[in-house]
Design a protein around this motif. Structure first.
Motif, PDB file in Angstrom:
ATOM      1  N   PHE A 138       0.775  -1.355   0.052  1.00 43.02           N
ATOM      2  CA  PHE A 138      -0.030  -0.027   0.111  1.00 43.02           C
ATOM      3  C   PHE A 138       0.907   1.465  -0.098  1.00 43.02           C
ATOM      4  O   PHE A 138       1.930   1.376   0.583  1.00 43.02           O
ATOM      5  CB  PHE A 138      -0.958   0.056   1.316  1.00 43.02           C
ATOM      6  CG  PHE A 138      -1.959  -1.009   0.960  1.00 43.02           C
ATOM      7  CD1 PHE A 138      -3.097  -0.849   0.407  1.00 43.02           C
ATOM      8  CD2 PHE A 138      -2.018  -2.301   1.546  1.00 43.02           C
ATOM      9  CE1 PHE A 138      -4.303  -1.927   0.093  1.00 43.02           C
ATOM     10  CE2 PHE A 138      -2.863  -3.154   1.632  1.00 43.02           C
ATOM     11  CZ  PHE A 138      -3.875  -2.859   0.631  1.00 43.02           C
ATOM     12  N   PHE A 139       0.389   2.388  -0.682  1.00 46.77           N
ATOM     13  CA  PHE A 139       0.850   3.689  -0.625  1.00 46.77           C
ATOM     14  C   PHE A 139       0.001   4.500  -0.030  1.00 46.77           C
ATOM     15  O   PHE A 139      -1.312   4.411  -0.229  1.00 46.77           O
ATOM     16  CB  PHE A 139       1.306   3.934  -2.140  1.00 46.77           C
ATOM     17  CG  PHE A 139       2.168   3.092  -2.966  1.00 46.77           C
ATOM     18  CD1 PHE A 139       3.509   3.383  -2.781  1.00 46.77           C
ATOM     19  CD2 PHE A 139       1.960   1.843  -3.569  1.00 46.77           C
ATOM     20  CE1 PHE A 139       4.534   2.374  -3.398  1.00 46.77           C
ATOM     21  CE2 PHE A 139       2.734   1.175  -4.225  1.00 46.77           C
ATOM     22  CZ  PHE A 139       4.062   1.452  -4.121  1.00 46.77           C
ATOM     23  N   ASP A 140       0.564   5.572   0.443  1.00 43.08           N
ATOM     24  CA  ASP A 140      -0.342   6.977   1.112  1.00 43.08           C
ATOM     25  C   ASP A 140      -0.439   7.530  -0.096  1.00 43.08           C
ATOM     26  O   ASP A 140       0.087   7.518  -1.456  1.00 43.08           O
ATOM     27  CB  ASP A 140       0.348   7.364   2.308  1.00 43.08           C
ATOM     28  CG  ASP A 140       1.686   8.110   1.828  1.00 43.08           C
ATOM     29  OD1 ASP A 140       1.822   8.509   0.926  1.00 43.08           O
ATOM     30  OD2 ASP A 140       2.522   8.393   2.909  1.00 43.08           O
ATOM     31  N   ASP A 141      -1.436   8.883   0.023  1.00 47.74           N
ATOM     32  CA  ASP A 141      -1.692   9.713  -1.002  1.00 47.74           C
ATOM     33  C   ASP A 141      -0.704  10.575  -1.803  1.00 47.74           C
ATOM     34  O   ASP A 141      -0.855  10.875  -2.771  1.00 47.74           O
ATOM     35  CB  ASP A 141      -2.847  10.817  -0.452  1.00 47.74           C
ATOM     36  CG  ASP A 141      -3.930  10.069   0.117  1.00 47.74           C
ATOM     37  OD1 ASP A 141      -4.122   8.637  -0.490  1.00 47.74           O
ATOM     38  OD2 ASP A 141      -4.786  10.484   0.813  1.00 47.74           O
ATOM     39  N   ASP A 142       0.209  10.666  -0.890  1.00 48.75           N
ATOM     40  CA  ASP A 142       1.598  11.277  -1.655  1.00 48.75           C
ATOM     41  C   ASP A 142       2.672  10.411  -2.141  1.00 48.75           C
ATOM     42  O   ASP A 142       3.451  10.826  -2.749  1.00 48.75           O
ATOM     43  CB  ASP A 142       2.478  11.682  -0.458  1.00 48.75           C
ATOM     44  CG  ASP A 142       1.669  12.956   0.477  1.00 48.75           C
ATOM     45  OD1 ASP A 142       0.779  13.706  -0.345  1.00 48.75           O
ATOM     46  OD2 ASP A 142       1.809  13.079   1.477  1.00 48.75           O
ATOM     47  N   ASN A 146       3.220   2.938   2.484  1.00 47.81           N
ATOM     48  CA  ASN A 146       2.574   2.869   3.635  1.00 47.81           C
ATOM     49  C   ASN A 146       3.133   1.807   4.267  1.00 47.81           C
ATOM     50  O   ASN A 146       2.689   0.567   4.239  1.00 47.81           O
ATOM     51  CB  ASN A 146       1.073   2.836   3.477  1.00 47.81           C
ATOM     52  CG  ASN A 146       0.485   3.035   4.999  1.00 47.81           C
ATOM     53  OD1 ASN A 146       1.240   2.586   5.628  1.00 47.81           O
ATOM     54  ND2 ASN A 146      -0.860   3.553   4.882  1.00 47.81           N
ATOM     55  N   GLU A 148       3.260   0.614   7.675  1.00 50.16           N
ATOM     56  CA  GLU A 148       2.370   0.001   8.416  1.00 50.16           C
ATOM     57  C   GLU A 148       1.493  -0.910   7.882  1.00 50.16           C
ATOM     58  O   GLU A 148       1.359  -2.202   8.046  1.00 50.16           O
ATOM     59  CB  GLU A 148       1.898   0.940   9.398  1.00 50.16           C
ATOM     60  CG  GLU A 148       2.783   1.134  10.743  1.00 50.16           C
ATOM     61  CD  GLU A 148       2.269   2.391  11.414  1.00 50.16           C
ATOM     62  OE1 GLU A 148       0.987   2.332  11.761  1.00 50.16           O
ATOM     63  OE2 GLU A 148       3.206   3.144  11.634  1.00 50.16           O
ATOM     64  N   LYS A 149       0.811  -0.192   6.965  1.00 49.97           N
ATOM     65  CA  LYS A 149      -0.428  -1.111   6.425  1.00 49.97           C
ATOM     66  C   LYS A 149      -0.026  -2.121   5.584  1.00 49.97           C
ATOM     67  O   LYS A 149      -0.558  -3.249   5.626  1.00 49.97           O
ATOM     68  CB  LYS A 149      -1.244   0.031   5.494  1.00 49.97           C
ATOM     69  CG  LYS A 149      -2.540  -0.842   4.939  1.00 49.97           C
ATOM     70  CD  LYS A 149      -3.514   0.180   4.372  1.00 49.97           C
ATOM     71  CE  LYS A 149      -4.502  -0.185   4.049  1.00 49.97           C
ATOM     72  NZ  LYS A 149      -5.504   0.477   2.920  1.00 49.97           N
ATOM     73  N   THR A 150       1.156  -1.858   4.948  1.00 49.17           N
ATOM     74  CA  THR A 150       1.749  -3.061   4.018  1.00 49.17           C
ATOM     75  C   THR A 150       2.018  -4.208   4.827  1.00 49.17           C
ATOM     76  O   THR A 150       1.660  -5.480   4.506  1.00 49.17           O
ATOM     77  CB  THR A 150       2.938  -2.577   3.166  1.00 49.17           C
ATOM     78  OG1 THR A 150       2.662  -1.388   2.437  1.00 49.17           O
ATOM     79  CG2 THR A 150       3.736  -3.628   2.443  1.00 49.17           C
ATOM     80  N   TYR A 171      -3.155   2.365  -3.887  1.00 55.52           N
ATOM     81  CA  TYR A 171      -3.597   3.415  -2.935  1.00 55.52           C
ATOM     82  C   TYR A 171      -4.728   2.905  -1.951  1.00 55.52           C
ATOM     83  O   TYR A 171      -5.327   1.937  -2.539  1.00 55.52           O
ATOM     84  CB  TYR A 171      -3.948   4.801  -3.587  1.00 55.52           C
ATOM     85  CG  TYR A 171      -2.962   5.452  -4.429  1.00 55.52           C
ATOM     86  CD1 TYR A 171      -2.016   6.172  -3.616  1.00 55.52           C
ATOM     87  CD2 TYR A 171      -2.963   5.376  -5.666  1.00 55.52           C
ATOM     88  CE1 TYR A 171      -0.976   6.918  -4.372  1.00 55.52           C
ATOM     89  CE2 TYR A 171      -1.683   6.036  -6.644  1.00 55.52           C
ATOM     90  CZ  TYR A 171      -0.902   6.698  -5.804  1.00 55.52           C
ATOM     91  OH  TYR A 171      -0.077   7.505  -6.373  1.00 55.52           O
ATOM     92  N   ASP A 172      -5.077   3.606  -1.243  1.00 55.18           N
ATOM     93  CA  ASP A 172      -6.475   3.080  -0.417  1.00 55.18           C
ATOM     94  C   ASP A 172      -7.397   3.073  -1.215  1.00 55.18           C
ATOM     95  O   ASP A 172      -8.113   2.234  -1.008  1.00 55.18           O
ATOM     96  CB  ASP A 172      -6.553   4.168   0.809  1.00 55.18           C
ATOM     97  CG  ASP A 172      -5.571   3.924   1.804  1.00 55.18           C
ATOM     98  OD1 ASP A 172      -4.936   2.802   2.092  1.00 55.18           O
ATOM     99  OD2 ASP A 172      -5.270   4.768   2.858  1.00 55.18           O
ATOM    100  N   ASP A 173      -7.526   3.765  -2.178  1.00 59.54           N
ATOM    101  CA  ASP A 173      -9.053   3.747  -2.897  1.00 59.54           C
ATOM    102  C   ASP A 173      -8.816   2.783  -3.918  1.00 59.54           C
ATOM    103  O   ASP A 173      -9.797   2.541  -4.718  1.00 59.54           O
ATOM    104  CB  ASP A 173      -9.241   5.059  -3.508  1.00 59.54           C
ATOM    105  CG  ASP A 173      -7.970   5.497  -4.557  1.00 59.54           C
ATOM    106  OD1 ASP A 173      -7.222   4.658  -4.630  1.00 59.54           O
ATOM    107  OD2 ASP A 173      -8.164   6.611  -4.821  1.00 59.54           O
TER     108      ASP A 173
END
Ligand code: ASP
Length: 435
Positions: A138-142, A146, A148-150, A171-173
């Motif tokens: 996972f990547f954050d919006d920037d 990410n 932690e989430k990964t 991304y989250d979306d």
């Protein structure tokens, strides 16, 4: 013992390579997680699928011919499936990808499909499950990873005996985001560290790292074992086998990386570890690498050592222009700023004038066409005799050393020579310390 095995593009470029990969996995039941790249070149004859995907996408954007390229990509995959006799419905997958291209999908999604399809094929071929990287990386919006989430999703979702496509996450979306080129190495490293495997095997088309560039040294020796730091130093100065960012996740988790050759699986490759216990290794130098085309600004000012702020004002000249500074070797009444020549092309005079006025230097000498050569070894800093041997070897070859750079805690010695002496410098060092 459990392992992640990442197979690069050349390892999975056609059906024959797939068979080699299958044999490697079948012969080693400690390989529980497999990361796959998109098909690379076969004997340099055809293009990398990822390059074709980028080309296809850009051509579509610019209203150039893209259908033929998509056809070429599809045929490469179809041929692999056909030759391996697999019962997998690629038609539908390829059609979906084509349709999303027609509907102007995002570039990252499109270019990641090489890894996606290749991993599906490999999973079917070796009887592992397919896990989509978009559900675990996972990547954050920037656009930053990410972590932690990964890590959380990998521990939650990932089971053993799976194939995961490298190079991308989401991304989250749910939109796809790729790493930079060669990023499947990072995927393998992230999975290794999140799962906590014992070894991260990185399978490629070379039998490990070599002590020097084989285009310069005839048949250089292979490095059997080295530290992460040594790898970092050598890679920074041009030795490439692994994506730069792939080292960090496994290094933090203290997981060794083993670079191995799919075409010679019996070889043990290069092992990269935090610390080499067996310091009986006689060799002082682990490897030599380097790059050409640097420019050096050597700033001289009498009594500089007792004045405040001179170095800052000089560095600001480069900072203002967003120029990356490679090294700043210092003397008592002088210091040098070393930058890539490409970063200062056409503006050397401007920089010189600014330096003159901000530093009020007595003299500034500019050397262009400088090559930097680094000799890396974990024992270097302990051995002062090394310098004597190094410089007399260069003197014997009449090589004029323009720059010497070594930080106190460093494990390398960097020397600057004229571009034209680049190859002979590497040869002289190799002959002195290795042959
Ligand atoms: N296929 C991607 C590239 O060519 C990623 C990779 O191979 O690691 O850059």
């Amino acid at each position: 013992m459990i392992k992640v095995a990442k197979f690069g593009g050349t390892s999975l470029s056609n059906d024959k390579q797939f068979t080699k990969v299958r044999d490697i996995i079948k012969n080693d039941n400690t390989i529980k997680y497999v990361v796959a790249s998109a098909p690379g070149t076969t004997d340099g004859l055809n293009s990398k699928i990822t390059d074709l995907l980028y080309l296809c996408y850009r051509n579509k954007k610019n209203n150039n011919n893209y259908k033929e390229i998509f056809y070429e990509i599809s045929e490469r995959f179809n041929k692999i499936v056909e030759k391996l006799n697999l019962d997998i419905n690629l038609k539908l997958e390829l059609k979906n990808i084509y349709n999303s291209l027609e509907e102007n999908c995002e570039e990252d999604y499109f270019v990641s499909r090489g890894e996606y399809i290749n991993s599906k094929i490999l999973a079917e071929y070796i009887g592992f499950d397919f896990i989509d990287a978009k559900n675990i990386i996972f990547f954050d919006d920037d656009g930053f990873l990410n972590v932690e989430k990964t890590n959380m999703e990998i521990s939650k979702i990932l089971k053993e005996n799976v194939v995961i496509p490298g190079f991308y996450g989401s991304y989250d979306d749910g939109r796809i985001k790729t790493f930079s080129r060669g990023g499947s190495d990072i995927t393998g490293s992230l999975i290794s560290s999140a799962v906590g495997v014992d070894i991260y095997e990185n399978w490629t088309d070379v039998s490990g790292l070599l002590m020097a560039d084989p285009r310069i040294i005839n048949n250089p020796k292979k490095i059997d074992v080295m530290t992460y730091r040594e790898l970092r130093e050598l890679a920074y100065m041009g030795a490439t086998v692994l994506h730069d960012e792939a080292v960090f996740p496994v290094r933090e988790a203290n997981i060794p990386i083993n670079i191995r050759n799919t075409n010679q699986p019996q070889g043990c490759g290069t092992l990269i570890v935090e610390k080499v216990e067996d310091e009986e290794v006689e060799r002082i130098i682990t490897g030599i690498s380097g790059k050409k085309n640097y420019t050096v600004f050597c700033i001289n000012k009498a009594n500089m050592a007792s004045q405040v702020g001179i170095m800052k004002s000089a560095l600001d000249v480069f900072y203002k222009r967003k120029i990356v500074i490679e090294h700043v070797p210092t003397g008592i009444d002088s210091f040098s700023v070393i930058v890539a020549s490409s970063a200062v092309a056409n503006i050397i005079d401007k920089i010189l004038n600014e330096l003159k006025s901000t530093c009020k230097a007595d003299k500034i000498i500019v050397y262009t066409d400088i090559a930097l050569v680094t000799s890396v070894g974990r024992n270097i800093r302990n051995k002062s005799s090394i310098f004597k041997r190094l410089f007399s070897a260069l003197e014997k070859e009449n090589i004029d050393v323009k720059i010497i750079a070594q930080g106190l805690s460093e494990i390398n010695v960097i020397i600057g020579v004229d571009n034209r002496n680049f190859e002979s410098t590497i040869k002289a060092i190799y002959d002195e310390f290795v042959n």
